[in-house]
Design an enzyme around this catalytic site. Sequence first.
Site, short mmCIF file in Angstrom:
data_model
loop_
_atom_site.label_atom_id
_atom_site.label_comp_id
_atom_site.label_asym_id
_atom_site.label_seq_id
_atom_site.Cartn_x
_atom_site.Cartn_y
_atom_site.Cartn_z
N ASP A 87 -0.18 -4.46 7.16
CA ASP A 87 -0.38 -5.85 6.74
C ASP A 87 0.77 -6.77 7.14
OD1 ASP A 87 1.58 -5.00 5.01
OD2 ASP A 87 0.33 -5.04 3.22
N ASP A 117 -2.01 2.40 3.84
CA ASP A 117 -1.11 1.86 2.84
C ASP A 117 -1.64 2.22 1.45
OD1 ASP A 117 0.66 0.66 4.57
OD2 ASP A 117 -0.40 -1.25 4.61
N ASP A 138 4.35 -4.28 11.19
CA ASP A 138 3.35 -3.22 11.35
C ASP A 138 2.63 -3.32 12.69
OD1 ASP A 138 3.76 -1.95 8.92
OD2 ASP A 138 2.41 -3.28 7.85
#
Length: 905
Positions: free
Chosen positions: A640, A332, A644
Amino acid sequence: MQTNDHPPHWHSLTASDTLIRLDASRSGLTPDAVAARHAQYGTNQLPPPQRQPAWRRLLLQFHNVLIYVLLAAGVITALLGHWLDSGVIFGVVIINALIGFIQEGRAEEALDAIRSMLSPHAIVTRAGERHEIPAEDLVPGDIVHLASGDRVPADLRLIDVKSLRVMEAALTGESLAVEKQVDAVAQDAALGDRASMAWSGTLVTYGQGTGVVTATGSATELGRISTLLATVEKLTTPLLKLMARFGQWLAGAILLLSVLIFGFGVWVRGYPASEMFLAAVGLAVAAIPEGLPAIMTITLAVGVTRMAHRRAIIRRLPAVETLGAVSVICSDKTGTLTRNEMTVQTVIGADGMFAVSGSGYAPEGGFSRDDQPIDPESQPLLQELAHAALLCNDAELRDSDAGWQLAGDPTEGALLTLAMKAGLDPHQTREALPRSDVIPFESEHRFMATLNHDHAGRGFIYLKGAPERVLALCKTQRSADGEAPLDSGYWHMRMEAAAAQGMRLLALAVRHETTTTLNFSDIEDGGFTLLAVLGLADPPREEAIQAIADCRAAGIRVKMITGDHAATALAIGTQLGLGGHSPGEGVRAVTGADIETLDDAQLRDVVAQTDIFARASPEHKLRMVEALQSLGHVTAMTGDGVNDAPALRRADVGVAMGNKGTEAAKEAAEMVLADDNFASIAHAVEEGRTVYGNLKKAIVFILPTNAAQAGMVLIAILLGITLPVTPVQILWVNMVSAVTLALALAFERPEPDAMRQPPRNPNEPLLTRFMLWRITFVTVFLVAGSLGLFLWELERGVPLEIARTAAINALVMGEIFYLFNCRRLTAAVVGWSGFTGNRAVLIAIGLLLVLQGLFTYLPAMQALFATAALDAAAWGRIVLFGVIVYGVVEIEKAVIRSNHKPDIP
């Protein structure tokens, strides 16, 4: 107040009745009330899983086929009346068991610390202020706030909900998320139909809510059915299982060889059966690396503890091995590659642009226009904008010794800082314009709205959200001259210019209102006035830039996946040094919309060539992981959110964020980053490589030392010469040298070039051709030197005891110098750092030299082990042999390095 022990039917009470029964209020409990309830109810934890008692753990240390062979040898030697030999055998077994018992206890302590680092947190209101606290500190009567992705920390009676849905499969088996409500339900409603309750351990999949804690710990519904919370897994890995199988194979081979040697000695050489049995026992005892299982487990435990110190918490221990083979890291952007400290840098107004100075959450900085400072309090637009930024906001900023700390969303933290830079006091402003209602932000509608009223009764709807969404709801724009019709073309031009600089854009608008409640329909009616579009930036972490460069040098590709616009992703990706791997190759970003148009074969080509992905959804992440794995990559994936979890489970190493990550993501991951920092992933990969490397070093060290002892006995029997070492002397060497010295290798630091080597092949065998060569090469050299010195001393006419003492000390000295060689498998070990870089090695050698001195000169030891004192000349030859071992292995390393083929001798 009702207690945990005798709860009423909370679901059938109204929200206000529930608060009364719990002696609680919406402003939360006072510190005194919290302390009293802690004393009454204890911590909000389920009873820990029952552990094995210490005596059972100690006995399990003997449950190993190699140990069984030694115990059988000890029993038989005792039956034959050789009490000294059997006593030493049992002594070695007991010492080995104690080492394993102690290290396992330490490993459990390390895992306990890791479990505490993984404990969930909760957002509560206490004494009128929001706080983030460990979930275990909750007490009945606490006011808890829930948001999408949270794990419900205790049983709650809901008192406010906004489109709240909760996945209760863990408790009720219901596969779909359940819509929640504030209204009471029938007293006899089934557990799954109690829509006014949120149960401990369930997952919030959508919306927001607030509830009052009705039960904690074992009094919750989860506690009542004795479902234990997820824990860190047991200390075992595929590598350790492989070593257990290797030990079984080795034990079988050693027993077979011992039987053959026994038969050869009795029937071919004509030796007495009792003497040959002792020789066969000596051979078996010499060849068995009884310390290897303990050494490998300790090495793994040391690695896990080191990773935790570097902010990477391992939840599933096989990940330690997998980390060393990672070839692609998908990360990310926000908070992982960047600081996650959003800062408003630009205010785009209808009359022009304002620059905002300062960074982070500290309200330090000011406003300027055309490089000229301005007073924000003299600018009506900035004041109205600051009110919107502060009131349409759920974040809190607190000044502490560690600096300004944010509780809430980073973007909202940046807006709060902007308002404080404009001169507003959050507490006074919220008192002057209290909130009446709110529509929380959700990804589906891409805005947040609040309804605030002043004390004169005038209402304002403040709206913030994605610029294109907010602009569509606006009819006018605020300027210095008042309101004017919205100029969409102007705004789009300004926004494109800001986005091209990598800024994240957020629009703020306002509408005067007379209503007292807020619904979606009120927002969809439009009629808002656009105040400004804010340009926010989240700068890259300096350590992330260096970590990406380190990963590239280590042959690891880093791919950035973000939900931001392509322009923002490109700008940040360029600053991070992503993309452009080949000369002339441009940096580009692939969007989620692009991925939607690709089939699996096309996606494989794209992920192989592209490092920056924008507007990507969790579903896209899952497809990318599968595409990378189909190309043979070992993939680490960060995440997170609740959505996911599939990608984290599918990845070879799922990495969850410890701070911003949801509990669902943490449970799906193998590793949790305590600081959400990409550099911690790179550190974990380095530690993973180090653990695997140290395991190989231990194997390469301990197997030649055991094989050399067995080789000396084997050659002596085959040649019909006197045994150069007795079984009891062999056991002494095993007890004090092999285990002690090899254990020091578990504490080796990462090799200097650990992150300059390509990832290892995950299918690589435990013993590579190079390792087999090194083991054989060193074994032959140790046998030749020790046996040669033994024969040399006999030729000089010295007594047998002296010759055997010289042979044993030569073997130990060879092991000591070979230990230095093993600090680096192929790199040179020279200079001061080569010999002093690992304190554990120096301590082990110092201790061993003291023990060997006692073994050689102490009268009691001489009587026990049939040893004799050596003169200075003998020690000179022994030390010279150790130096030769060190030198020959270093020459062999140099030859291997010159050929650049570390897998081939």
